[in-house]
Write a protein that holds these residues in place. Sequence first.
Motif, short mmCIF file in Angstrom:
data_model
loop_
_atom_site.label_atom_id
_atom_site.label_comp_id
_atom_site.label_asym_id
_atom_site.label_seq_id
_atom_site.Cartn_x
_atom_site.Cartn_y
_atom_site.Cartn_z
N TYR A 251 0.96 8.62 10.89
CA TYR A 251 0.58 7.25 11.25
C TYR A 251 0.73 7.12 12.75
N LYS A 252 -0.39 6.84 13.41
CA LYS A 252 -0.39 6.78 14.87
C LYS A 252 -0.90 5.42 15.33
N THR B 242 4.80 0.38 22.75
CA THR B 242 5.28 1.73 22.46
C THR B 242 4.31 2.47 21.54
N GLU B 243 3.91 3.66 21.94
CA GLU B 243 3.05 4.46 21.08
C GLU B 243 3.90 5.19 20.04
N PHE B 244 3.35 5.36 18.85
CA PHE B 244 4.10 6.05 17.81
C PHE B 244 3.23 7.06 17.08
N ASP B 245 3.87 8.07 16.53
CA ASP B 245 3.25 9.10 15.73
C ASP B 245 4.26 9.47 14.64
N LYS C 191 0.83 -1.20 0.00
CA LYS C 191 0.00 0.00 0.00
C LYS C 191 0.87 1.26 0.00
N VAL C 192 0.49 2.23 -0.79
CA VAL C 192 1.27 3.45 -0.94
C VAL C 192 1.14 4.32 0.31
N LEU C 193 2.21 5.04 0.62
CA LEU C 193 2.22 5.98 1.74
C LEU C 193 2.33 7.39 1.18
N ARG C 194 1.50 8.30 1.67
CA ARG C 194 1.49 9.66 1.15
C ARG C 194 2.32 10.60 2.04
N ALA C 195 3.11 11.42 1.41
CA ALA C 195 3.91 12.39 2.16
C ALA C 195 2.99 13.34 2.91
N GLY C 196 3.35 13.62 4.12
CA GLY C 196 2.57 14.56 4.92
C GLY C 196 1.55 13.92 5.84
N ILE D 28 6.15 9.57 7.00
CA ILE D 28 6.89 8.58 6.22
C ILE D 28 8.35 8.53 6.65
N GLU D 29 8.90 9.72 6.87
CA GLU D 29 10.33 9.81 7.16
C GLU D 29 10.71 9.14 8.48
N ASP D 30 9.73 8.93 9.35
CA ASP D 30 10.03 8.37 10.68
C ASP D 30 9.84 6.85 10.76
N ILE D 31 9.29 6.25 9.74
CA ILE D 31 8.97 4.81 9.79
C ILE D 31 10.27 3.99 9.79
N PRO D 32 10.45 3.11 10.78
CA PRO D 32 11.66 2.28 10.80
C PRO D 32 11.75 1.37 9.58
N LEU D 33 12.95 1.21 9.08
CA LEU D 33 13.18 0.38 7.91
C LEU D 33 13.37 -1.07 8.37
N ASP D 34 12.25 -1.74 8.61
CA ASP D 34 12.29 -3.14 9.02
C ASP D 34 10.97 -3.80 8.63
N PHE D 35 10.62 -4.92 9.24
CA PHE D 35 9.37 -5.60 8.90
C PHE D 35 8.17 -4.90 9.55
N ASP D 36 8.30 -4.60 10.84
CA ASP D 36 7.14 -4.15 11.61
C ASP D 36 6.78 -2.68 11.39
N GLY D 37 7.76 -1.83 11.05
CA GLY D 37 7.49 -0.41 10.89
C GLY D 37 6.46 -0.12 9.82
N PRO D 38 6.70 -0.56 8.56
CA PRO D 38 5.70 -0.31 7.51
C PRO D 38 4.35 -0.94 7.82
N MET D 39 4.39 -2.10 8.50
CA MET D 39 3.12 -2.75 8.83
C MET D 39 2.32 -1.91 9.82
N ALA D 40 3.02 -1.31 10.78
CA ALA D 40 2.34 -0.45 11.74
C ALA D 40 1.73 0.77 11.06
N ALA D 41 2.35 1.18 9.95
CA ALA D 41 1.85 2.34 9.20
C ALA D 41 0.78 1.94 8.18
N GLY D 42 0.37 0.68 8.20
CA GLY D 42 -0.71 0.25 7.33
C GLY D 42 -0.27 -0.33 6.00
N SER D 43 1.03 -0.58 5.84
CA SER D 43 1.52 -1.16 4.60
C SER D 43 2.39 -2.37 4.93
N MET D 44 3.43 -2.61 4.18
CA MET D 44 4.33 -3.72 4.48
C MET D 44 5.68 -3.49 3.81
N SER D 45 6.70 -4.19 4.33
CA SER D 45 8.03 -4.06 3.74
C SER D 45 8.19 -4.99 2.55
#
Length: 453
Positions: free
Chosen positions: A302-303, A310-313, A294-299, A316-333
């Motif tokens: 993702y909370k 751990t709570e996150f907010d 799934k595409v991620l839009r700049a601006g 795109i620039e803050d998403i960890p480059l791993d398996f779980d980060g993109p998934m938490a943002a609603g997409s996948m690596s």
Amino acid sequence: MAVAERRILLKHADQEGYTPDIECYLRHGGYDMLQKAVGMKPEDICSEVMASGVRGRGGAGFPMGMKMKFLDRKSGKPIYLICNADESEPGTFKDRQIIHKDPHQLIEGMMITAFAIQAAQAFLYIRGEMQEGARLLEKCIEEARAKGFVGENILGTGYSCDIVVHRGAGAYICGEETGLIESLEGKRANPRIKPPFFPAVLGLYQCPTLVNNVETLCNVKHIVDMGGAEYAKIGRPNNTGTRIWSVSGHVERPGYFEFECGALTYGELIYDVCGGIRGGRKLKAVIPGGSSSKVLRAGERYKGTLKDGTEFDWGIEDIPLDFDGPMAAGSMSGSGAVIVMDDTVDMVEAMANINAFYQHESCGQCTPCREGSLWLKRVTHRMVTGGAREEDADLLKSIADQIAGRTICAFGEAASWPVQSFIAKFKDEFVAKAQSQANGEVKRAPYGGYPLI
């Protein structure tokens, strides 16, 4: 300052003077880990892989140790190993770096894995278009066979296992593991229904089968080298080891990079490692794991709360480059293919391109996918050739919603997720295109349309 790469799998890939032949590989410690592995109990190697926490690098991210554990060893049937080298996800070009530049690392990883699961036979299923890679692998397997690393009585242990290179049919669906197995059996690559056809139980020739991709199998060598527990210290919990990322699109320095999982963010990858957006333009969107993600839009933000509480907010620039980060943002690596788009991109045209690909690659077995992907392509093609309607965005979403979850394999999701996310995040552009065409601001292309891939 850019985070430094940690090259484990690609340690020698671009090293000056390093060649893909076995003599060069042996000079760099090649096959030492196979020698070590055959001195271990097979079940101990499986335990080390389990302890390492290594997850599959092909797309789904399933733990390799669990796959080994699920193999049906009580059936008495032969066990098979398949290396999935059918690298076809748009935007992905990492496995081929290993195949072309360090093929013996893959062969060693395969043979250690084969010994660990006591495989009777191993297969290397390579994408049909990768002719040079197939030829090189066959040459290298022959070199390894001549040295006693592959074939009969490996290293004098009495264990025998050969590797057969099988060239795929040039179809994206052959990368789906059960479709791959069907293809390997000489049939049309129609994916199988799960359950009951989980490869660990009813795989190749209805026998227990372990299927992993190139990058995943290469990791086994390094797990044997450093031990599962030590390997698990690389990266982050549940995201262990390194990953190879393919970066393409509108960045100054696209390419492939190997980092510890979670060592940096998507922002650091794009701006520090890849030099930022090409020509000083602005970031518009990122497809974080191959075209099916799934595409991620700049601006956008993702909370939520991670598995560890751990709570996150994030942007795109803050998403960890791993398996779980993109998934938490609603997409996948996914396959690790990062596609970067700047503010010049027409999202409707981008969507049309993706839809054309998935329509072409649908195996046609399931009606929702066969018909749905066709209509997704037709609607977006009409939109980019001057026939857009304001209601098209809702129509596209409706079609995509009727595909996802209604097919035998995950191809249905691969075709529908991009549409669902593009509409959710860029619906304004779809509507605006229809309005501009209605106002005569955009005319039909005189040559009948844009060339779609």
